[in-house]
Write a protein that holds these residues in place. Structure first.
Motif, PDB file in Angstrom:
ATOM      1  N   ASP A   1       0.843  -1.229   0.000  1.00 51.77           N
ATOM      2  CA  ASP A   1       0.000   0.000   0.000  1.00 51.77           C
ATOM      3  C   ASP A   1       0.859   1.254   0.000  1.00 51.77           C
TER       4      ASP A   1
ATOM      5  N   GLN B   1       2.264   1.750  -3.481  1.00 46.39           N
ATOM      6  CA  GLN B   1       1.258   2.281  -4.411  1.00 46.39           C
ATOM      7  C   GLN B   1       0.980   3.761  -4.139  1.00 46.39           C
ATOM      8  N   MET B   2       0.920   4.113  -2.865  1.00 39.80           N
ATOM      9  CA  MET B   2       0.695   5.533  -2.505  1.00 39.80           C
ATOM     10  C   MET B   2       1.833   6.403  -3.027  1.00 39.80           C
TER      11      MET B   2
ATOM     12  N   ARG C   1       1.422   6.808  -6.774  1.00 39.65           N
ATOM     13  CA  ARG C   1       0.333   7.755  -7.096  1.00 39.65           C
ATOM     14  C   ARG C   1       0.789   9.203  -6.891  1.00 39.65           C
TER      15      ARG C   1
ATOM     16  N   ASP D   1       2.883  10.071  -9.790  1.00 35.41           N
ATOM     17  CA  ASP D   1       2.082  10.295 -10.990  1.00 35.41           C
ATOM     18  C   ASP D   1       1.392  11.648 -10.947  1.00 35.41           C
ATOM     19  N   GLU D   2       0.857  12.021  -9.792  1.00 28.23           N
ATOM     20  CA  GLU D   2       0.178  13.330  -9.673  1.00 28.23           C
ATOM     21  C   GLU D   2       1.164  14.471  -9.887  1.00 28.23           C
TER      22      GLU D   2
ATOM     23  N   SER E   1       1.864  14.683 -13.509  1.00 29.51           N
ATOM     24  CA  SER E   1       0.722  15.269 -14.227  1.00 29.51           C
ATOM     25  C   SER E   1       0.702  16.783 -14.076  1.00 29.51           C
TER      26      SER E   1
END
Length: 411
Positions: free
Chosen positions: A376, A379-380, A383, A386-387, A390
């Motif tokens: 977890d 994955q956090m 993310r 990725d943010e 972006s």
């Protein structure tokens, strides 16, 4: 008779010539006598001085009657001594003798202004004489103007009498001038009355002659009128005949002109309609041609706009694709874990100071988490990356979009 004797200034009571006071003194004869006894040469020099004096030469010329040359010598003397009232007075006397009365009066007035004793009264007197001569001339031309000049003459004589109440000549001339004024005024009055009477007689004669002429004219007019009436009657008859014939001819002519005008008008209307049709046809053809040219221009412009828009869109897509590839490449480089450290970079250590990823082993993946991170947590972490990526790509696209050219037409 009026006394017009000039009064020249004299050096002594017995002298009859015009004289001025010598520079050496009043008694020149005694001076010459004494200098002759003591020194003959001194007498010669004194005589030479007397003869070279322009004022003395002017006096001698005046005595000879050469007044023009006397004035010239007095002018020379005034250049040397312009404020000498005696020379100014004698110069005015010479001008009077030349009949230059206006200039003589001016000279006498200048002599009066000096206020030298013995000059003022004589200058006023002779100024009056000069003015009297002018008044005589003026009275011959115009009695009214002559009266005016004589009255001005009285002022000079009056001043002379006020300066010297014993001057009998001035009083006599004053009375003569008064008489001249009265005679002229009476003559002027008689002349006016005679003129009025002559005018009255002339008016009566003109009136009588006018009445006589009027009567003769009336009789002639009557005879002429009678003859004229007969001629007019004959002429009227003849004119009436001519008029009737002319009216008939004119009617025929007008009728023919009317027909011709109607035909011409009809032809003109037909020609005008033809011209109008041709003009409308030409205008329509011209309008169609202009519309065709406008459509072609519009199509060409739309084609150019589409091509330009297509090029801008293609350029924008290429820039975005290039940017995305660059960002993906950067993201893949950020995600990839480094292999063995180089230079001064230290490897991450575990709890006991050893490397967390051995050199012979790849970093743990999400399916295979490392010993210190759960799935977890991994994955956090991904993310979050990725943010962040972006957000970076959005910022870059905004910067790139600001530098792009503006789209001319939105299709």
């Amino acid at each position: 008779m009026i006394t017009l004797e000039n009064r020249p200034l004299r050096t002594d009571a017995n002298s009859q010539s015009l004289r001025v006071e010598p520079v050496a003194g009043k008694n020149m004869k005694k001076l010459i006598l004494f200098t002759t006894i003591f020194c003959l040469s001194l007498a010669v020099n004194a005589y030479a001085f007397w003869w070279t004096n322009p004022a003395k030469k002017g006096n001698a010329l005046y005595e000879k009657g050469d007044y023009a040359k006397a004035v010239e010598k007095y002018d020379e003397a005034l250049k040397k001594d312009e404020n000498n009232p005696t020379v100014e007075y004698n110069r005015a006397l010479a001008l009077y003798r030349k009949s230059s009365f206006s200039k003589a009066i001016q000279g006498f007035i200048k002599a009066v202004a000096s206020e030298k004793k013995g000059v003022e009264e004589k200058a006023y007197y002779n100024a009056g004489n000069s003015k009297f001569r002018q008044a005589e001339t003026a009275a011959k031309k115009d009695s009214k103007n002559g009266v005016k000049e004589y009255k001005n003459t009285l002022e000079f004589y009056k001043r002379a009498i006020e300066t010297n109440p014993r001057d009998m000549d001035a009083k006599f001339n004053y009375e003569v001038t008064l008489k001249r004024i009265k005679d002229l005024e009476k003559l002027s009055l008689d002349s006016q009355q005679q003129q009025k009477q002559d005018q009255k007689n002339q008016d009566q004669q003109n009136k009588d002659q006018q009445n006589k002429d009027e009567q003769n004219k009336n009789q002639q007019n009557q005879d002429q009128q009678k003859n004229q009436d007969q001629k007019n009657q004959d002429q009227q008859n003849k004119d009436q005949q001519n008029k009737d014939q002319q009216n008939q001819d004119q009617q025929n002519k007008d009728e023919q002109q009317k027909q011709d005008q109607e035909q011409e008008k009809k032809d003109e209307q037909q020609q005008s309609q033809q011209k109008q049709d041709e003009q409308e046809k030409q205008d329509q053809e011209k309008q169609d041609q202009q519309q065709k040219e406008q459509d072609e221009q519009q199509q060409e412009q739309e084609k150019q706009d589409q091509q330009q828009q297509h090029e801008q869109q293609q350029q924008q897509q290429d820039q975005e694709q290039s940017q995305e590839e660059k960002e993906q490449e950067e993201a893949s480089q950020d995600k990839a874990e480094p292999e063995e450290g180089e230079g001064d970079e230290a490897e991450p250590l575990g709890e006991e100071g050893e490397s967390e990823f051995p050199s012979t082993q790849k970093p743990a993946t999400i399916d295979q988490p490392s010993e210190g991170m759960t799935k977890d947590e991994a994955q956090m972490l991904l993310r979050g990356q990725d943010e962040e990526e972006s957000n970076m790509r959005a910022k870059k696209r905004k910067v790139v979009g600001a530098g792009r050219p503006e789209v001319i037409r939105n299709w």
